[in-house]
Design a protein around this motif. Structure first.
Motif, short mmCIF file in Angstrom:
data_model
loop_
_atom_site.label_atom_id
_atom_site.label_comp_id
_atom_site.label_asym_id
_atom_site.label_seq_id
_atom_site.Cartn_x
_atom_site.Cartn_y
_atom_site.Cartn_z
N LEU A 302 0.83 -1.21 0.00
CA LEU A 302 0.00 0.00 0.00
C LEU A 302 0.86 1.26 0.00
CD1 LEU A 302 -2.78 -1.06 2.55
CD2 LEU A 302 -3.03 -0.79 0.09
N ILE A 303 1.95 1.24 0.77
CA ILE A 303 2.85 2.40 0.82
C ILE A 303 3.47 2.65 -0.56
CG2 ILE A 303 5.02 3.25 1.79
CD1 ILE A 303 4.25 1.75 4.40
N GLU A 304 3.88 1.58 -1.23
CA GLU A 304 4.48 1.73 -2.57
C GLU A 304 3.44 2.22 -3.57
OE1 GLU A 304 7.08 1.83 -5.72
OE2 GLU A 304 7.47 1.73 -3.55
N VAL A 305 2.20 1.70 -3.47
CA VAL A 305 1.13 2.16 -4.36
C VAL A 305 0.90 3.65 -4.17
CG1 VAL A 305 -1.35 2.02 -4.79
CG2 VAL A 305 0.00 -0.08 -4.56
N ALA A 306 0.83 4.08 -2.90
CA ALA A 306 0.62 5.50 -2.61
C ALA A 306 1.75 6.34 -3.18
CB ALA A 306 0.50 5.71 -1.10
N LYS A 307 2.98 5.84 -3.05
CA LYS A 307 4.14 6.57 -3.57
C LYS A 307 4.04 6.75 -5.08
CE LYS A 307 9.20 6.22 -3.80
NZ LYS A 307 10.38 5.37 -3.44
N ARG A 308 3.62 5.70 -5.79
CA ARG A 308 3.50 5.81 -7.25
C ARG A 308 2.36 6.75 -7.64
NH1 ARG A 308 4.74 -0.27 -9.70
NH2 ARG A 308 6.66 -0.63 -8.49
N LEU A 309 1.26 6.68 -6.92
CA LEU A 309 0.13 7.54 -7.25
C LEU A 309 0.44 9.00 -6.98
CD1 LEU A 309 -2.89 5.43 -5.90
CD2 LEU A 309 -2.24 5.80 -8.29
N ARG A 310 1.28 9.27 -5.97
CA ARG A 310 1.64 10.66 -5.68
C ARG A 310 2.36 11.30 -6.86
NH1 ARG A 310 3.34 9.13 -0.42
NH2 ARG A 310 1.91 9.85 1.20
N GLY A 311 2.99 10.49 -7.67
CA GLY A 311 3.69 11.04 -8.83
C GLY A 311 2.75 11.70 -9.82
N LEU A 312 1.45 11.45 -9.69
CA LEU A 312 0.47 12.06 -10.61
C LEU A 312 0.03 13.45 -10.16
CD1 LEU A 312 -1.84 8.94 -11.08
CD2 LEU A 312 -0.13 9.78 -12.69
N GLU A 313 0.39 13.85 -8.94
CA GLU A 313 -0.15 15.10 -8.38
C GLU A 313 0.32 16.34 -9.12
OE1 GLU A 313 0.62 14.99 -4.18
OE2 GLU A 313 -1.25 13.89 -3.81
N LYS A 314 1.33 16.20 -9.95
CA LYS A 314 1.78 17.35 -10.75
C LYS A 314 0.75 17.72 -11.81
CE LYS A 314 4.37 14.16 -13.72
NZ LYS A 314 5.70 13.75 -14.20
N ARG A 315 -0.24 16.82 -12.04
CA ARG A 315 -1.25 17.06 -13.10
C ARG A 315 -2.51 17.69 -12.53
NH1 ARG A 315 -1.56 12.42 -17.53
NH2 ARG A 315 -3.16 13.92 -18.09
N GLU A 316 -2.38 18.57 -11.55
CA GLU A 316 -3.51 19.28 -10.96
C GLU A 316 -4.58 18.32 -10.43
OE1 GLU A 316 -4.94 22.11 -13.84
OE2 GLU A 316 -3.58 23.64 -13.09
N LEU A 317 -4.10 17.30 -9.76
CA LEU A 317 -5.02 16.37 -9.12
C LEU A 317 -4.45 16.01 -7.74
CD1 LEU A 317 -3.43 13.46 -9.44
CD2 LEU A 317 -4.43 13.54 -11.72
N LYS A 318 -5.28 15.41 -6.94
CA LYS A 318 -4.89 15.08 -5.57
C LYS A 318 -5.27 13.64 -5.29
CE LYS A 318 -5.12 17.05 -0.89
NZ LYS A 318 -5.68 18.14 -0.06
N VAL A 319 -4.38 12.94 -4.55
CA VAL A 319 -4.57 11.52 -4.25
C VAL A 319 -5.02 11.37 -2.81
CG1 VAL A 319 -3.48 9.24 -4.19
CG2 VAL A 319 -2.77 10.93 -5.91
N TYR A 320 -5.98 10.49 -2.57
CA TYR A 320 -6.50 10.21 -1.24
C TYR A 320 -6.52 8.70 -1.02
CZ TYR A 320 -8.49 14.86 -2.09
OH TYR A 320 -8.68 16.17 -2.41
N ARG A 321 -6.46 8.30 0.24
CA ARG A 321 -6.69 6.88 0.56
C ARG A 321 -7.97 6.79 1.38
NH1 ARG A 321 -4.01 3.16 4.85
NH2 ARG A 321 -4.85 1.12 4.25
N LEU A 322 -8.93 6.08 0.82
CA LEU A 322 -10.24 5.97 1.46
C LEU A 322 -10.21 4.99 2.61
CD1 LEU A 322 -12.93 7.34 0.97
CD2 LEU A 322 -13.64 5.37 -0.36
N GLY A 323 -9.33 3.98 2.51
CA GLY A 323 -9.24 2.94 3.51
C GLY A 323 -8.96 1.62 2.84
N GLY A 324 -8.27 0.71 3.57
CA GLY A 324 -7.95 -0.58 2.97
C GLY A 324 -7.13 -0.40 1.71
N ASP A 325 -7.60 -1.01 0.61
CA ASP A 325 -6.87 -0.91 -0.67
C ASP A 325 -7.59 0.01 -1.64
OD1 ASP A 325 -9.04 -2.60 -0.93
OD2 ASP A 325 -8.12 -3.79 -2.52
#
Length: 674
Positions: A302-325
Motif C-alpha cells: 500500500l505504501i508503494e502504491v501511494a508513492k507511485r500515485l503521488r507522482g500524478l499530483e503534478k497534473r492538478e489532481l490530488k490523491v486520497y486513501r479511502l481505507g484498505g486498498d
C-alpha cells in the motif's frame, strides 16, 4: 449618565475583578470606620467620665468645709445659696442635704431617671474636744447625657471623615490596581476570547512601557507562559488537524479530507462551469495477497502504491486513501466540454494502470499489482455522497468486467446498484422473518413415477411477486447471507418431511435433494449442524440427498472428502450438481462417496442438434452406470429430448416435460395423485 459613558470614564468598571475589589475596599472601609469610631467613642466616654469624677472630688475638696460649718450653725439660707451655685455646673443636676436623722433639709435640682452618677458625702463637725460630730449627708448627682450627646456628635463627624478618607484611599488603591494589574488581566482575557487555532494570531503583548520595576515581574512571566502555551496548543491543534485529515500508513489525505475537498470542487465547478473528474481505484485481489503474505507485506504494498500515485499530483489532481486498498484521485475543474473531460479522464486512468506495469519489489519478494478504476465526470451534481456512489458503481462494473480495467459511470449502473441494494435489504428481511418459500421439482423414472425431488427456493418481493433464485442467490453468496439461507432451507425441508411423513411414506418418493452452497459446505460446523437438525426433526439421513457443485469439491479436496465421509457414514447421500460444466475430475468421481450425477441443462438443450453434446451425455451416463451412480437429466422440456436421453440408459428426468417446480401443497397433491 448611561452605562456606556460610565465605562468610558471608569474603564476598570468593565472588569468584574475590579468591581469585586471595589466592593471589598468599600466593605473594609465601612467596617474599619465603624470599628475605629466605636473605639474612639468608648475612649472619649471614659475620659469624660473621669473628668466628671474629678469634678466630684473638686466639690468635696473646695465646698465641703463651708457646707459643714453652715450646717453646724443651721444657716439654711446660706446652704441653699451655696447648693444653688453648685447647680450651675454643666453636668450637676441635683443636690440634697439631710440631717443626722436622714431628714431632708435642702433639695435643689431634679433627680434624673437614667444616665447619671451619684455620690453621697458624710458631713461632720469637730467640737472643742476634737471629737467628730455627725451632722448629715450631702447627696450629689451628675448626669452623663451631655457626655453621651457630645460623644455621638463627635463620633458621627469622625465616622464621616474616616469613611470619606478611606473611600478616597480605597479608590486610589483601586486605580493603582487597575492601572498596574487589572487592565492587563482584562487584555489577557480579551486576547483569549479572540484565539482561533485555525488561524495564526500575533503573540500577546501588554500595553505598558517596560522599566526596571516591571522587568520580569509576575505579569511578564504570565504573558510569556501564556504565549508558550498558546503556541504549544496551536501546534498540537495543527498536528491533530493534520492527523484527522490524513491516514497514518501512507500519509495520504483521508476520507474526511476528501469529502471536504470534493465539496469545494462542487462549488468550483458551479462557478467555472467546468467538469471535474473523480477516479475510484481498487487494488485487484489485494485481500488474497494480504491473507497469503501477511499484513506487513500488505502494508508495504500500500505504501508503494501511494508513492507511485503521488507522482500524478503534478497534473492538478490530488490523491486520497479511502481505507484498505481503496484510493481516490480528484482533479480540479478541467474542461467545459464533457468530451474533453472524458479524454482527460481516459489519459489519467491509462497512466494509473501504466504505473503498475512494473512489479513492486519488497526485500526478496516481487509482487504484481493491477488496478480496477471507476470514473465519474461531474459538474452539476451537488451531493458529495452521490458523486462517490457513482464512482463506486463504475468501479464495481470494472471488476465485473474482469478487473485490471476502468469503467465510466453510466446512469444504468445506478439503477442496477439501487436494485442490488433493494434486493440486499429484501434478503435481510427474509432471513430475519424466516420468509423463504420452498418449492419442489419432482424427478421421474422411466415409468413416470416420482422417485425424488429437488428443493428450490423463492422469496416474495415488495410487490408481492415471487423472486426467482437467479435474482438473489448470487448476491446472497457475495454478501455471505447464503450461509443463513442454506440453514433455513435445511430446517424448512426437514420440517416439511416431519409434518408430511404419512403422505410421503405411502408415495413412491425415495429422497429429497437439498442444494448446499460451496461456502456452507466448507464451514467447519456444517456436518454437526445438519446431523443435529436431522436428529431434532427425526429425519432418516438416507432420505436426504445433499447436492453440491464441483466448485465445492475441488476448492479443498481433502477437507471436502473428510466432510463427505463423515456425513456418508451417518447416512446422507451426495449428488454432484451441473456435472460437466466445471472441472469434471475423474479423481473425485472415484474417491468421493457419491450417489448421483446430474447432467446440466446446457447439454440437454443440444442433445438433438449437436453430436458433440450427445457424445458427452452418453459418456457421462456410461461412466455413472459403471460407477453405480444414479443419473438425473436436468431441464428436459420436450418429448424429443426425453426420447433421446432414454436411448442411453435408465435416467431420472427433472424438467418441465413432467412438472415445473411446485409449492409444497401442490407437490403433496402430486405425490398423492402419482
Amino acid at each position: 449618565m448611561n452605562k456606556a459613558s460610565t465605562n468610558h470614564i471608569f474603564p476598570f468598571l468593565k472588569s468584574k475583578l475590579a468591581i469585586r475589589l471595589s466592593l471589598y475596599i468599600f466593605g473594609i472601609a465601612v467596617v474599619s470606620t465603624l470599628v475605629l469610631g466605636a473605639l474612639q467613642a468608648f475612649r472619649t466616654y471614659h475620659i469624660e467620665e473621669e473628668i466628671l469624677k474629678k469634678e466630684f472630688k473638686q466639690i468635696e475638696k473646695v465646698n465641703i468645709h463651708s457646707i459643714q460649718e453652715n450646717l453646724w450653725i443651721l444657716n439654711i439660707n446660706s446652704l441653699r445659696t451655696m447648693l444653688a451655685g453648685l447647680l450651675q455646673k454643666r453636668n450637676f443636676v441635683y443636690f440634697k442635704l439631710t440631717d443626722e436623722k436622714d431628714k431632708t433639709l435642702i433639695e435643689v435640682g431634679k433627680l434624673p431617671q437614667e444616665n447619671f452618677l451619684l455620690k453621697k458625702l458624710p458631713l461632720y463637725h469637730n467640737d472643742a474636744y476634737g471629737k467628730k460630730v455627725y451632722l448629715g449627708t450631702l447627696t450629689i448627682v451628675a448626669t452623663t447625657k451631655y457626655i453621651r450627646g457630645d460623644i455621638v456628635r463627635n463620633t458621627i463627624s469622625t465616622l464621616v471623615i474616616l469613611l470619606i478618607t478611606m473611600l478616597f484611599v480605597g479608590f486610589f488603591i483601586l486605580l493603582l490596581i487597575w492601572f498596574f494589574i487589572s487592565r492587563h488581566l482584562f487584555k489577557i482575557r480579551s486576547y483569549t476570547r479572540d484565539i482561533r487555532f485555525d488561524r495564526e494570531i500575533p503573540p500577546l503583548k501588554l500595553d505598558r512601557k517596560e522599566s526596571f520595576w516591571t522587568r520580569n515581574d509576575v505579569l511578564i512571566s504570565l504573558v510569556e507562559a501564556f504565549n508558550r502555551m498558546q503556541t504549544m496548543i496551536r501546534n498540537s491543534y495543527l498536528q491533530l488537524e493534520y492527523q484527522s485529515l490524513h491516514e497514518s500508513l501512507c500519509n495520504l489525505p483521508n476520507r474526511r479530507a476528501f469529502k471536504k475537498d470534493l465539496s469545494d470542487r462542487i462549488q468550483e465547478c458551479k462557478i467555472s462551469g467546468k467538469f471535474a473528474i473523480l477516479l475510484f481505484i481498487d487494488l485487484d485481489f489485494f485481500k488474497v495477497l494480504n491473507d497469503s503474505l501477511g499484513h506487513t507485506i500488505g502494508d508495504e504494498v500500500l505504501i508503494e502504491v501511494a508513492k507511485r500515485l503521488r507522482g500524478l499530483e503534478k497534473r492538478e489532481l490530488k490523491v486520497y486513501r479511502l481505507g484498505g486498498d481503496e484510493f481516490l484521485i480528484l482533479t480540479k475543474p478541467l474542461a467545459k466540454n464533457k468530451e474533453k473531460a472524458h479524454e482527460f479522464a481516459l489519459q489519467i486512468a491509462e497512466e494509473i494502470q501504466s504505473l503498475f506495469n512494473k512489479d513492486i519489489i519488497l526485500k526478496n519478494r516481487t509482487v504484481k499489482i493491477t488496478t480496477s478504476i471507476g470514473i465519474e465526470i461531474f459538474r452539476d451534481l451537488k451531493d458529495v455522497e452521490t458523486i462517490i456512489k457513482h464512482a463506486d458503481n463504475a468501479l464495481y462494473k470494472a471488476k465485473e468486467y474482469g478487473r485490471n480495467r476502468f469503467s465510466f459511470f453510466q446512469d444504468q449502473m445506478q439503477e442496477n446498484a439501487d436494485k442490488r441494494l433493494e434486493m440486499e435489504q429484501l434478503l435481510h428481511q427474509v432471513i430475519e422473518h424466516d420468509g423463504l418459500i420452498t418449492f419442489f421439482q419432482p424427478k421421474f423414472d422411466s415409468k413416470q413415477k416420482i422417485r425424488s425431488a429437488e428443493t428450490l427456493i423463492r422469496m416474495r418481493g415488495s410487490d408481492g411477486k415471487l423472486v426467482p433464485p437467479g435474482d438473489f442467490i448470487p448476491l446472497a453468496q457475495e454478501t455471505g447471507m447464503i450461509l443463513e439461507l442454506d440453514r433455513q432451507i435445511v430446517r424448512k425441508v426437514f420440517r416439511f418431511i416431519q409434518q408430511n411423513k404419512k403422505i410421503i411414506s405411502v408415495s413412491s418418493l425415495e429422497s429429497i435433494a437439498i442444494n448446499i452452497s460451496p461456502n456452507q459446505f466448507m464451514m467447519a460446523d456444517f456436518p454437526n449442524f445438519i446431523i443435529s437438525e436431522a436428529e431434532r426433526f427425526n429425519i432418516d439421513p438416507n432420505f436426504i440427498i445433499l447436492e453440491i457443485t464441483e466448485e465445492a469439491v475441488v476448492s479443498n479436496v481433502n477437507y471436502a472428502l473428510e466432510t463427505m465421509l463423515k456425513l456418508k457414514e451417518y447416512g446422507f447421500k451426495f449428488s454432484i450438481d451441473d456435472f460437466g460444466t466445471g472441472y469434471s475430475s475423474m479423481r473425485y468421481l472415484i474417491n468421493f462417496p457419491l450417489n448421483e450425477l446430474k447432467i446440466d441443462k446446457s447439454f440437454i438443450d443440444h442433445i438433438l442438434d449437436d453430436e458433440r453434446y450427445v457424445a458427452v451425455i452418453q459418456t457421462i451416463i456410461t461412466l455413472a452406470q459403471n460407477l453405480h451412480l444414479n443419473i438425473v437429466a436436468e431441464g428436459v422440456e420436450t418429448t424429443e429430448q426425453l426420447e433421446a436421453i432414454y436411448k442411453y440408459g435408465d435416467v431420472l428426468i427433472q424438467g418441465y416435460i413432467f412438472s415445473r417446480p411446485l409449492p409444497k401443497e401442490e407437490f403433496l397433491q402430486l405425490l398423492e395423485d402419482n
